[in-house]
Enzyme design. Structure first.
Site, mmCIF file in Angstrom:
data_model
loop_
_atom_site.group_PDB
_atom_site.id
_atom_site.type_symbol
_atom_site.label_atom_id
_atom_site.label_comp_id
_atom_site.label_asym_id
_atom_site.label_seq_id
_atom_site.Cartn_x
_atom_site.Cartn_y
_atom_site.Cartn_z
ATOM 1 N N ASP A 182 0.820 -1.215 0.000
ATOM 2 C CA ASP A 182 0.000 0.000 0.000
ATOM 3 C C ASP A 182 0.853 1.263 0.000
ATOM 4 O OD1 ASP A 182 -2.539 1.290 0.036
ATOM 5 O OD2 ASP A 182 -2.372 1.618 2.192
ATOM 6 N N SER A 202 -7.050 5.104 -0.107
ATOM 7 C CA SER A 202 -7.270 3.772 -0.663
ATOM 8 C C SER A 202 -8.724 3.365 -0.438
ATOM 9 C CB SER A 202 -6.347 2.752 0.014
ATOM 10 O OG SER A 202 -4.990 3.117 -0.133
ATOM 11 N N GLN A 252 -5.310 -1.912 -6.903
ATOM 12 C CA GLN A 252 -6.014 -1.035 -5.974
ATOM 13 C C GLN A 252 -6.797 0.013 -6.748
ATOM 14 O OE1 GLN A 252 -4.321 2.428 -3.244
ATOM 15 N NE2 GLN A 252 -4.002 0.455 -2.208
#
Length: 265
Positions: A182, A202, A252
């Protein structure tokens, strides 16, 4: 700042329920990779070690409060012969902030192929590279950026590894990779728009674990953003070890809307 072993050290507060300690941070809200890594650790603690995680699919539902512990409740969705499936729900107080589905596989015989690793300078050639974030809590990670060419408007690449040696437990390395996956990934979706102030976060995150690896050895993180539209950017990343093996793939979608007062998404 907390070490990775502290971040992943969860207390079993009830059967199949695990609690994280508050982790100091310079960020205004809990780092998403931290919550995802802790959730995977919670799931793995309910699965026999003969099964290794092969995929996670997660949603970030609300910002996490840094000074509050997070409770992770694990549902044992399925225990099959080849696969084990777990659902993890992360809560702070009465609010659900995160949910994950994690699948574990004991491994089978089959064909093998992979993409070739991009040709880039090795990490030893990139000492002193720019650290894009500058967060003290990420000092545990050695990150070395590959220079971007003019044709790379939506691609960025970096070598990354945990500076200190980690345990030999494969679960720790899977959680460590979940954490690092991430880091910087959504930034690839901002590369074509460097001057526009944005609210970013996110939204969802998926990982596929393909081959064995160590997060304390160098990994090339090859990130690209194929699309951004309606305030959301799609980004993906391939992770290769230093021998060229493709060990994991991340994808993502993130919020990248024009700047406005922060609201509950």
């Amino acid at each position: 700042m907390a070490h990775l072993d502290e971040i992943l050290d969860l207390e079993e507060s009830a059967p199949d329920t695990f609690r994280s300690r508050p982790i100091p941070s310079e960020l205004p809200k809990t780092f998403g990779g931290q919550v995802a890594g802790q959730a995977l650790m919670a799931a793995a603690r309910t699965v026999d070690t003969a099964y290794r995680v092969h995929s996670v699919h997660a949603y970030f539902l609300r910002p996490g409060r840094i000074l509050d512990p997070t409770d992770f409740a694990v549902d044992r969705i399925r225990d099959g012969g080849s696969f084990r499936t777990r659902r993890v729900t992360g809560t702070q107080g009465d609010e659900v902030i995160f949910t994950m589905m994690a699948s574990f596989h004991r491994g089978d015989d089959g064909f093998s192929h992979q993409d070739a690793m991009p040709t880039v300078p090795g990490p030893a050639e990139l000492t002193g590279g720019e650290d894009h974030a500058g967060l003290a809590e990420w000092d545990a990670w050695d990150r070395r950026w590959v220079p971007r060419g003019p044709e790379s408007s939506t691609r960025q690449q970096l070598w990354i590894r945990h500076r200190e040696r980690l345990s030999d437990d494969s679960v720790v390395h899977a959680c460590a990779l979940t954490y690092l996956s991430d880091m910087d990934l959504l930034d690839a979706g901002l590369l074509p728009h460097p001057e526009q102030p944005l609210n970013g976060a996110s939204l969802d995150h998926t990982l596929w674990f393909l081959r064995e690896f160590r997060a304390d050895d160098w990994l090339l993180y090859d990130q690209v953003s194929p699309s951004s539209e309606s305030g959301r950017a799609l980004v993906s990343g391939r992770l290769f070890d230093s021998s060229g093996r493709l060990v994991a793939v991340a994808a993502q979608e993130g919020l990248v809307r024009f700047a406005r007062p922060q609201t509950d998404r």
